[in-house]
Design a protein around this motif. Structure first.
Motif, short mmCIF file in Angstrom:
data_model
loop_
_atom_site.label_atom_id
_atom_site.label_comp_id
_atom_site.label_asym_id
_atom_site.label_seq_id
_atom_site.Cartn_x
_atom_site.Cartn_y
_atom_site.Cartn_z
N PRO A 25 0.80 -1.24 0.00
CA PRO A 25 0.00 0.00 0.00
C PRO A 25 0.82 1.27 0.00
CG PRO A 25 -0.91 -1.58 1.55
CD PRO A 25 0.39 -2.16 1.08
N ARG A 26 1.93 1.28 0.74
CA ARG A 26 2.73 2.50 0.80
C ARG A 26 3.52 2.72 -0.49
NH1 ARG A 26 4.71 3.00 7.14
NH2 ARG A 26 2.63 3.57 7.92
N VAL A 27 3.85 1.65 -1.17
CA VAL A 27 4.48 1.78 -2.49
C VAL A 27 3.48 2.40 -3.47
CG1 VAL A 27 5.48 0.53 -4.43
CG2 VAL A 27 6.08 -0.12 -2.09
N ILE A 28 2.23 1.97 -3.40
CA ILE A 28 1.19 2.55 -4.27
C ILE A 28 0.97 4.02 -3.94
CG2 ILE A 28 -1.25 2.43 -4.89
CD1 ILE A 28 -1.09 -0.60 -4.32
N GLY A 29 0.91 4.35 -2.65
CA GLY A 29 0.73 5.75 -2.25
C GLY A 29 1.85 6.64 -2.72
N MET A 30 3.07 6.07 -2.83
CA MET A 30 4.21 6.88 -3.26
C MET A 30 4.07 7.35 -4.69
SD MET A 30 6.92 8.39 -2.34
CE MET A 30 6.73 7.81 -0.66
N LEU A 31 3.26 6.67 -5.50
CA LEU A 31 2.99 7.15 -6.87
C LEU A 31 2.43 8.56 -6.84
CD1 LEU A 31 1.24 3.99 -8.40
CD2 LEU A 31 3.39 4.99 -9.20
#
Length: 469
Positions: A25-31
């Motif tokens: 989830p945090r990798v996705i949010g970093m987008l």
């Protein structure tokens, strides 16, 4: 190795496990945070230089104007404030990192709206002031986002976080570059900047949704360092506000640099030198890329479609591949590979200069350069992240990122003069040659400061349970 205790190298993961990192989830949010970070850059830089060139401004002047980007390179001077100072009300509600992100995003929106409402012909000085305000807000946002990205996940996911950041960042560059130009062409520059201000809400919404990272406790070495600071303050004759100011300066400014030096010893000089030269060849040639395309005969449409759109796709592919390969093979191997590839692919532009405005030549040059560049960026961000102590994340990473861009930004100011004197073929050849020290230093780091074998002070847990963070 002086000052650095070695740990066992983590085993390589299989490809299936490596790919799973992009579902975090945090990798996705970093987008989305990467998009917010990238949007202001061209609005105070590249879009402006393209406008100047279209008006017939000479190359030398465009090169000197690239120094505007040095605002991002001096953010280290106020990074300690972002690291340690609590913003009234915002920090209590949102936490340390998210509070500063929201504050910076508000400053950026204010600056862009101000530019949209100002006539640059009548009040150019005011547009310049608002651009400085926007750049200050953007650099501050970078400090906070970088600290969040490093603290939010474990080291093994840093390559994926970097890739997601680069993905969002590059989409923002396309939006603020080609997108802003298209809006200005069909409407006006005021409409274009107002639209960009509205798009900054993407970052605001994401900041409100994500959780504040949980930072691990200080490691023993950091605790001992700060205990010495407390001991010094307890034995000084200073009192009142002067004692409080000294305590803040020592804790926020001095300790981050002392801790880094203690951890690496004399090898810190090698690390700093490597950081300073890693991106120098890319930055050196990047300022003159668009003027080069125009000068050898490519149309604006070809530049937009191939250099911008296709180039973006290749950069994003390279960034995703770099993040994947960091999980699979570790940081050090990929650091050496990209240190070699990045300057080597600059030679494709020398070849293109001899070829002329041939579409296949531009496609090949963009594919080679942007693939290697995307890989290099994600790998290098993961490397810089591995160097920080979570007790001083924002300050140490701001130092590294400032060192990373400052030499290249300074030399970029002279690129217009150099290109006019030696021609495009030798200009790009020279941009490749200045990458040789990077390759040599990368091999030195493999022996003396391998990031895959170094302990990570204050890093989040790397156990399977951390996948639920």
């Amino acid at each position: 190795m002086t000052g650095v205790a070695e740990a066992q190298r983590p085993p390589s993961r299989d490809w299936r496990a490596a790919l799973a990192v992009y579902r975090h989830p945090r990798v996705i949010g970093m987008l989305f945070l990467g998009f917010a970070a990238g949007l202001p850059l061209l609005l105070t830089g590249g879009t402006f230089t393209a406008w100047l060139r279209d008006l017939g401004v000479e190359l030398a002047s465009i090169g000197f104007l690239s120094w505007v980007g040095m605002a991002y390179s001096i953010k280290v001077f106020w990074a300690p404030v972002v690291d340690r100072l609590a913003l009234p009300l915002l920090t209590r509600i949102f936490g340390r990192r998210r509070a500063w992100m929201l504050f910076a995003q508000a400053v950026i929106i204010l600056g862009l709206v101000g530019i949209a409402l100002t006539d640059p012909v009548e009040q150019l000085w005011l547009v310049a002031v608002l651009a400085v305000l926007t750049a200050f807000g953007a650099a501050t946002q970078d400090i906070a986002i970088d600290a969040y990205r490093i603290e939010a996940v474990s080291q093994e996911r840093q390559g994926a976080m970097a890739a997601a950041y680069v993905f969002g960042y590059r989409v923002a560059l396309l939006t603020a570059g080609a997108g802003a130009l298209h809006i200005a062409a069909v409407g006006s520059w005021s409409l274009s900047y107002a639209a960009m201000a509205a798009l900054m809400l993407v970052g605001v919404v994401c900041t409100l949704i994500v959780r504040e990272p949980e930072v691990a406790k200080r490691d023993a070495a950091t605790a001992r360092l700060e205990e010495r600071v407390v001991h010094y303050l307890n034995n000084t004759s200073d009192t009142g506000w002067w004692r409080d100011l000294k305590a803040w300066v020592v804790g926020a400014v001095v300790c981050p640099f002392v801790e880094f030096w203690q951890r690496f010893g004399r090898i810190a000089l090698v690390v700093i030198a490597f950081i300073a030269v890693f991106r120098i060849s890319d930055i050196f040639m990047g300022v003159m890329a668009n003027p080069f395309y125009l000068d050898i005969g490519f149309t604006k449409e070809e530049i937009a479609n191939i250099a911008a759109a296709f180039g973006l796709a290749m950069t994003l592919t390279g960034a995703a591949l770099g993040g994947l390969l960091v999980v699979r093979f570790g940081i050090m191997r990929m650091l050496i590979a990209t240190a070699i590839l990045a300057p080597l692919t600059n030679l494709t532009f020398s070849w293109l200069a001899t070829l002329g405005p041939e579409t296949y030549g531009l496609v090949f040059a963009i594919m080679a350069d942007n693939l290697s560049g995307g890989m290099a960026i994600s790998v290098f961000i993961a490397y810089l992240s591995s160097l920080t102590n979570s007790a001083y994340t924002a300050t140490q990473y701001a130092l590294f990122s400032s060192i990373m861009t400052l030499p290249g930004q300074f030399l970029a100011g002279f690129t217009g003069v150099l290109a006019e004197h030696i021609g495009w073929v030798w200009f790009f050849a020279s941009s490749a040659l200045i990458g040789i020290p990077t390759i040599l230093l990368a091999f030195a780091l493999m022996r003396w400061a391998n990031p895959d074998r170094m302990p990570q002070p204050g890093r989040p847990d790397t156990s399977p349970a951390s996948a639920r963070e």
